[in-house]
Design a protein around this motif. Structure first.
Motif, PDB file in Angstrom:
ATOM      1  N   ARG A 100       0.822  -1.217   0.000  1.00 24.15           N
ATOM      2  CA  ARG A 100       0.000   0.000   0.000  1.00 24.15           C
ATOM      3  C   ARG A 100       0.853   1.263   0.000  1.00 24.15           C
ATOM      4  O   ARG A 100       0.505   2.266  -0.633  1.00 24.15           O
ATOM      5  CB  ARG A 100      -0.935   0.007   1.215  1.00 24.15           C
ATOM      6  CG  ARG A 100      -2.170  -0.855   1.062  1.00 24.15           C
ATOM      7  CD  ARG A 100      -3.198  -0.529   2.134  1.00 24.15           C
ATOM      8  NE  ARG A 100      -2.666  -0.758   3.475  1.00 24.15           N
ATOM      9  CZ  ARG A 100      -2.768  -1.920   4.122  1.00 24.15           C
ATOM     10  NH1 ARG A 100      -3.368  -2.942   3.534  1.00 24.15           N
ATOM     11  NH2 ARG A 100      -2.276  -2.054   5.335  1.00 24.15           N
ATOM     12  N   PRO A 145      -0.418   2.532  -3.989  1.00 22.19           N
ATOM     13  CA  PRO A 145      -1.725   2.679  -3.340  1.00 22.19           C
ATOM     14  C   PRO A 145      -2.889   2.415  -4.283  1.00 22.19           C
ATOM     15  O   PRO A 145      -3.792   3.233  -4.440  1.00 22.19           O
ATOM     16  CB  PRO A 145      -1.697   4.128  -2.852  1.00 22.19           C
ATOM     17  CG  PRO A 145      -0.836   4.834  -3.842  1.00 22.19           C
ATOM     18  CD  PRO A 145       0.217   3.837  -4.260  1.00 22.19           C
ATOM     19  N   ARG A 160      -6.145  -0.178  -5.496  1.00 25.63           N
ATOM     20  CA  ARG A 160      -7.229  -0.841  -4.764  1.00 25.63           C
ATOM     21  C   ARG A 160      -6.969  -2.343  -4.641  1.00 25.63           C
ATOM     22  O   ARG A 160      -6.861  -3.047  -5.648  1.00 25.63           O
ATOM     23  CB  ARG A 160      -8.541  -0.613  -5.505  1.00 25.63           C
ATOM     24  CG  ARG A 160      -9.741  -1.342  -4.924  1.00 25.63           C
ATOM     25  CD  ARG A 160     -10.945  -1.132  -5.827  1.00 25.63           C
ATOM     26  NE  ARG A 160     -12.089  -1.930  -5.415  1.00 25.63           N
ATOM     27  CZ  ARG A 160     -13.235  -2.014  -6.096  1.00 25.63           C
ATOM     28  NH1 ARG A 160     -13.362  -1.313  -7.212  1.00 25.63           N
ATOM     29  NH2 ARG A 160     -14.221  -2.769  -5.653  1.00 25.63           N
ATOM     30  N   THR A 201      -8.003  -9.796   0.019  1.00 32.58           N
ATOM     31  CA  THR A 201      -7.191  -9.695   1.230  1.00 32.58           C
ATOM     32  C   THR A 201      -7.273 -11.009   1.995  1.00 32.58           C
ATOM     33  O   THR A 201      -8.333 -11.631   2.075  1.00 32.58           O
ATOM     34  CB  THR A 201      -7.652  -8.537   2.134  1.00 32.58           C
ATOM     35  OG1 THR A 201      -9.042  -8.714   2.458  1.00 32.58           O
ATOM     36  CG2 THR A 201      -7.467  -7.199   1.449  1.00 32.58           C
ATOM     37  N   LEU A 259      -4.386  -6.183  -7.493  1.00 36.68           N
ATOM     38  CA  LEU A 259      -4.551  -4.759  -7.240  1.00 36.68           C
ATOM     39  C   LEU A 259      -5.103  -4.090  -8.486  1.00 36.68           C
ATOM     40  O   LEU A 259      -4.681  -4.403  -9.602  1.00 36.68           O
ATOM     41  CB  LEU A 259      -3.211  -4.115  -6.868  1.00 36.68           C
ATOM     42  CG  LEU A 259      -2.431  -4.756  -5.725  1.00 36.68           C
ATOM     43  CD1 LEU A 259      -1.020  -4.221  -5.693  1.00 36.68           C
ATOM     44  CD2 LEU A 259      -3.129  -4.492  -4.399  1.00 36.68           C
TER      45      LEU A 259
END
Length: 275
Positions: A201, A205, A207, A211, A228
Motif C-alpha cells: 500500500r 496505493p 485498490r 485480502t 490490485l
C-alpha cells in the motif's frame, strides 16, 4: 459479463507434500479455476526436472488460452548452469520464469508487453528434495502485460513475481508502477509480490481486490500474492477468494469482476500494446 482473473504460484508443478513435480496435476488444477486471465509464477520451460515440457503451452491448452512466457533464468534455478540474467526468451532453451494466460472467446489478448528488472544480491535458503538445504541466488524479474478485450471494453492485466529480498521487491514494485503508466485503464496487477499488504500500500496505493493470507499454503500466515486494481469503475462488483491450487507452497488468488452494471461500450478504441 463476468471476467475472472487469477494469480497462481505454480512452484514448477512441485507438490509441497511429496517433493515431486506433476505438470499434469498442475494443468488440471489451473483449468479448474475457469479463469479468463491467469498470471503464473515459477513456470518451467523445457527443464529436465519437469520432464522437458513447455509448462506454459500445456497450461494454456488446458485453459483454452493464449500463453506468453518470459524467462527469468536460463537453465535450472540455483544450479551452476543457471544464468541469473535472462535478457530474452529463447524458444528452445531450457529456462524458468513467469507466464500470462489469456483465454480465447469473449476475452482476447490484443497485445503483450514485457518489462525486465535486474536481479537482487540476496540469496534464499531452500530445501532441495534431492540435495538438501542450499542457498539460491535471486534472479532477474519480469512483468508481462496484456491488454484484454472484454465485454465492458479493454482491460490491462499485468503479471509479475518480485524479488524475495523485501527492499529490492519494493524497488521493483516502483518500476512496475512506472511501467503501468503507459497502459490503458482500468488495470489489474496480479502476482506473487513477496511483500505484505502494508508495504504494498505504501509503494503502490492501488485498490486491493483480495485480502487474506496466502503463504505458506498449508497454514497461511501472510499475504504475498495480490490482485490490485487502478482505474476500475466503482460500479464493477468484485468477488474474490483465496484457494489451494495443486501442491504449491502458495495459495492462489481468484477475482471475479462483474460488469453487468456498466453500460455496453460503444465504438471501442482497440488499444494495442507492442510486443
Amino acid at each position: 459479463m463476468r471476467v475472472r482473473l487469477a494469480s497462481v504460484n505454480a512452484a514448477s508443478g512441485r507438490d509441497l507434500r511429496t517433493g515431486r513435480i506433476d505438470t499434469d496435476a498442475l494443468v488440471r488444477a489451473v483449468a479448474r479455476l475457469d479463469a479468463d486471465v491467469v498470471a503464473v509464477q515459477e513456470v518451467d520451460h523445457l527443464l529436465p526436472r519437469s520432464g522437458g515440457v513447455d509448462q506454459t503451452a500445456l497450461l494454456a491448452a488446458g485453459l483454452g488460452a493464449h500463453g506468453w512466457f518470459a524467462a527469468t533464468v536460463h537453465g535450472t534455478p540455483g544450479a551452476p548452469q543457471g544464468v541469473r540474467d535472462a535478457h530474452r526468451t529463447v524458444p528452445d532453451e531450457p529456462s524458468y520464469g513467469i507466464a500470462l494466460l489469456v483465454r480465447g472467446g469473449h476475452d482476447t489478448a490484443l497485445g503483450f508487453r514485457e518489462l525486465r528488472m535486474p536481479a537482487g544480491r540476496g540469496r534464499l535458503p531452500v530445501l532441495d528434495p534431492a540435495s538438501g538445504p542450499r542457498l539460491v541466488p535471486d534472479e532477474q524479474r519480469a512483468v508481462v502485460a496484456a491488454v484484454v478485450d472484454t465485454p465492458a471494453g479493454p482491460l490491462s492485466v499485468l503479471g509479475t513475481h518480485l524479488s524475495f529480498t523485501p527492499w529490492h521487491a519494493g524497488r521493483q514494485l516502483r518500476s512496475v508502477r512506472d511501467f503501468a503508466r503507459t497502459l490503458p485503464r482500468p488495470l489489474v496487477l496480479l502476482g506473487d509480490l513477496n511483500l505484505p499488504p502494508g508495504i504494498v500500500r505504501r509503494v503502490l496505493p492501488w485498490r486491493p481486490l483480495v485480502t487474506g493470507p496466502t503463504f505458506p499454503a498449508p497454514s497461511p500466515k501472510v499475504q504475498l500474492d495480490h490482485a490490485l486494481a487502478d482505474g476500475l469503475d466503482e460500479r464493477v462488483r468484485v468477488e474474490a477468494r483465496i484457494e489451494q491450487v495443486g501442491g504449491s507452497d502458495h495459495r492462489a488468488v481468484v477475482v471475479d469482476l462483474h460488469t453487468c452494471n456498466l453500460p455496453a461500450p460503444g465504438r471501442r478504441e482497440r488499444a494495442r500494446v507492442g510486443t
